[in-house]
Design an enzyme around this catalytic site. Structure first.
Site, PDB file in Angstrom:
ATOM      1  N   TYR A 160      -5.888  -4.254  10.346  1.00 21.32           N
ATOM      2  CA  TYR A 160      -5.344  -4.630   9.044  1.00 21.32           C
ATOM      3  C   TYR A 160      -6.154  -3.987   7.904  1.00 21.32           C
ATOM      4  O   TYR A 160      -7.367  -4.112   7.858  1.00 21.32           O
ATOM      5  CB  TYR A 160      -5.345  -6.165   8.890  1.00 21.32           C
ATOM      6  CG  TYR A 160      -5.273  -6.591   7.457  1.00 21.32           C
ATOM      7  CD1 TYR A 160      -4.089  -6.437   6.741  1.00 21.32           C
ATOM      8  CD2 TYR A 160      -6.391  -7.080   6.793  1.00 21.32           C
ATOM      9  CE1 TYR A 160      -4.029  -6.769   5.399  1.00 21.32           C
ATOM     10  CE2 TYR A 160      -6.339  -7.420   5.469  1.00 21.32           C
ATOM     11  CZ  TYR A 160      -5.153  -7.258   4.771  1.00 21.32           C
ATOM     12  OH  TYR A 160      -5.109  -7.572   3.449  1.00 21.32           O
ATOM     13  N   HIS A 217      -6.520 -12.091   8.603  1.00 23.77           N
ATOM     14  CA  HIS A 217      -5.081 -11.827   8.490  1.00 23.77           C
ATOM     15  C   HIS A 217      -4.287 -12.477   9.615  1.00 23.77           C
ATOM     16  O   HIS A 217      -3.448 -11.839  10.257  1.00 23.77           O
ATOM     17  CB  HIS A 217      -4.810 -10.311   8.400  1.00 23.77           C
ATOM     18  CG  HIS A 217      -3.780  -9.977   7.357  1.00 23.77           C
ATOM     19  ND1 HIS A 217      -2.483  -9.691   7.673  1.00 23.77           N
ATOM     20  CD2 HIS A 217      -3.859  -9.927   6.014  1.00 23.77           C
ATOM     21  CE1 HIS A 217      -1.803  -9.457   6.553  1.00 23.77           C
ATOM     22  NE2 HIS A 217      -2.619  -9.603   5.526  1.00 23.77           N
TER      23      HIS A 217
HETATM   24  C1  GCO Z   1      -4.778 -10.056   0.815  1.00 21.48           C
HETATM   25  C2  GCO Z   1      -3.567  -9.998   1.683  1.00 21.48           C
HETATM   26  C3  GCO Z   1      -2.688  -8.842   1.452  1.00 21.48           C
HETATM   27  C4  GCO Z   1      -1.414  -8.951   2.272  1.00 21.48           C
HETATM   28  C5  GCO Z   1      -0.269  -8.426   1.502  1.00 21.48           C
HETATM   29  C6  GCO Z   1       1.021  -8.478   2.245  1.00 21.48           C
HETATM   30  O1  GCO Z   1      -5.673 -10.786   1.167  1.00 21.48           O
HETATM   31  O2  GCO Z   1      -4.754  -9.420  -0.223  1.00 21.48           O
HETATM   32  O3  GCO Z   1      -3.877 -10.300   2.992  1.00 21.48           O
HETATM   33  O4  GCO Z   1      -3.356  -7.644   1.665  1.00 21.48           O
HETATM   34  O5  GCO Z   1      -1.535  -8.283   3.479  1.00 21.48           O
HETATM   35  O6  GCO Z   1      -0.173  -9.120   0.319  1.00 21.48           O
HETATM   36  O7  GCO Z   1       2.048  -7.996   1.453  1.00 21.48           O
HETATM   37 MG    MG Z   2      -5.262 -11.937   2.820  1.00 26.63          MG
END
Ligand code: GCO
Ligand code: MG
Length: 408
Positions: A160, A217
């Protein structure tokens, strides 16, 4: 006073921002943000097809009544698409209220509780040395808090928010090649073996003062998340984010029983009913709901107040999909909230973005200084907006090594 018209714009530099502009018979207008990342056309259609026709003729000063009218009146409640659309209306009505009162919104909430609001940036690396360089860049810029994500050795695809190559920067979430998602492969065992030591290395390198955050995530099972939260205790994280999928409020009990690592959750929440158990049972430390998909300032302020009773601080979602309009709404809440914690801050900050959304808010040295302009303190340039149109994009999906679908 009456609402005479409202318009929805979709597009922006590198993002499909969904911007609502509500006009009134007194010439005052209000702005709202309904951007729901990678599903942007849906809140836009809900606004155009149903909500705007029902707004015309209403008194814009009755923001509470209008919120209740849409939320209760829909019968089928909540969900990110509907709440993002209600959220945009609510922000725009508060913007109008502030302009009528000739006051910045934080004054209408109860004034300032602090001079500046601490923000965090996203440091990320294809590998550990790459991550260290990324953190160093933010520390040099004066950030006091950094979220750290790192590629895991041997993981079949990047994890991620990890760049494909060393030195990569930016938003690694949306793929603008179309609406068919790419696939990432996730290996929990490799992540569990690697990440606690990587986080400890970041702490060793940057010392005790920098606040370190990490986002799982939603990828661990409750037992794995409890093990991970315990393993990273020596790092002294500012927070561990989304250790498990957020819809299971019970999962957080197991993590709490085994660890004192602070937990942040809620970027996918849409209402107080998604988080009331977590807050009332004091199972989390930070609430991440966003003003956009949380349905606007009116309901999110109620969540902040509930959280304050239970020592839960705010850490509003601020991924790059939030336009400077919803970020402005959050800056005002952050200036006021007695239980403010930190703000995620990733507004593109490019000249194109600044031209589209001229803003009075100032970010320097890792702190946001809220604007004193009446209302939200951000504007929207329709001439600039005409340069952009909707671009199809998608989030990746995630599968385990054997092909089982997993949580992105
Ligand atoms: C964060 C989030 C985002 C999400 C995204 C999905 O902590 O900023 O996890 O990176 O992945 O908003 O659209
Ligand atoms: Mg997040």
């Amino acid at each position: 006073m009456k609402i005479t018209d409202a318009k929805v714009f979709v597009g922006g530099p590198g993002k499909n921002y969904v911007t609502l502009k509500i006009m009134t018979d007194q010439g005052v207008y209000g702005l709202g943000d309904a951007t729901l990342n990678n599903r942007e056309t849906l809140p836009a259609a809900y606004l155009r097809d149903y909500l705007i026709p029902n707004l015309i003729g209403k008194d814009p000063r009755n923001s509470e009544e209008i919120w209740q009218f849409f939320y209760r009146g829909a019968y089928f409640r909540g969900g990110p698409i509907a709440m993002a659309a209600y959220g945009a209306i609510d922000m725009a009505l508060w913007d109008i209220k502030g302009k009528l009162a000739n006051m910045p919104l934080y004054q209408l909430f109860g004034g300032k509780s602090r001079d500046g609001a601490m923000v965090y940036a996203h440091a990320t690396g294809a590998d550990l040395p790459d991550l260290m360089d990324s953190v160093a860049r933010y520390v040099e810029q004066g950030y006091k808090a950094v979220r750290v994500q790192c590629g895991v050795p041997g993981m079949p695809t990047k994890g991620y928010a990890i760049p494909e190559t060393k030195g990569g920067q930016g938003d690694f979430i949306t793929d603008f090649s179309g609406i068919i998602p790419k696939t990432e492969i996730w290996d929990t065992d490799r992540y569990m073996r690697f990440m606690p030591d990587a986080l400890a290395d970041v702490r060793d390198r940057f010392g005790p003062d920098i606040k370190i955050l990490h986002d799982v995530h939603h990828r661990l099972l409750p037992r794995e998340a409890a093990e991970f939260a315990k393993a990273v205790e020596p790092v002294g994280l500012y927070w561990l984010e989304d250790p498990t999928p957020a819809e299971d409020q019970n999962a957080l009990k197991l993590i709490r029983q085994h660890s004192t690592t602070p937990i942040a959750i809620g970027e996918v929440f849409n209402s107080i009913w998604d988080c009331n158990t977590l807050i009332e049972h004091e199972l989390i430390d930070f609430i991440r709901i966003a003003v956009t998909y949380g349905g606007g300032i009116t309901p999110v302020k109620r969540i902040v107040d509930l959280a304050g009773l239970h020592h839960v601080r705010t850490g509003f979602h601020g991924a790059p999909s939030h336009s400077p309009i919803s970020m402005a709404a959050q800056h005002h809440l952050n200036a006021w909230a007695p239980n403010f914690g930190i703000q995620e801050y990733l507004v593109l900050g490019t000249p194109d973005c600044d031209a589209l959304f001229p803003s009075e808010h100032v970010m320097e040295n890792g702190m946001v200084n809220v604007s004193d302009a009446p209302g939200l303190g951000v504007d929207f340039d329709e001439t600039e907006a005409a340069k952009y149109e909707y671009a199809e994009g998608s989030h990746p999906i995630v599968r385990l090594l054997d092909g089982t679908l997993w949580n992105y």
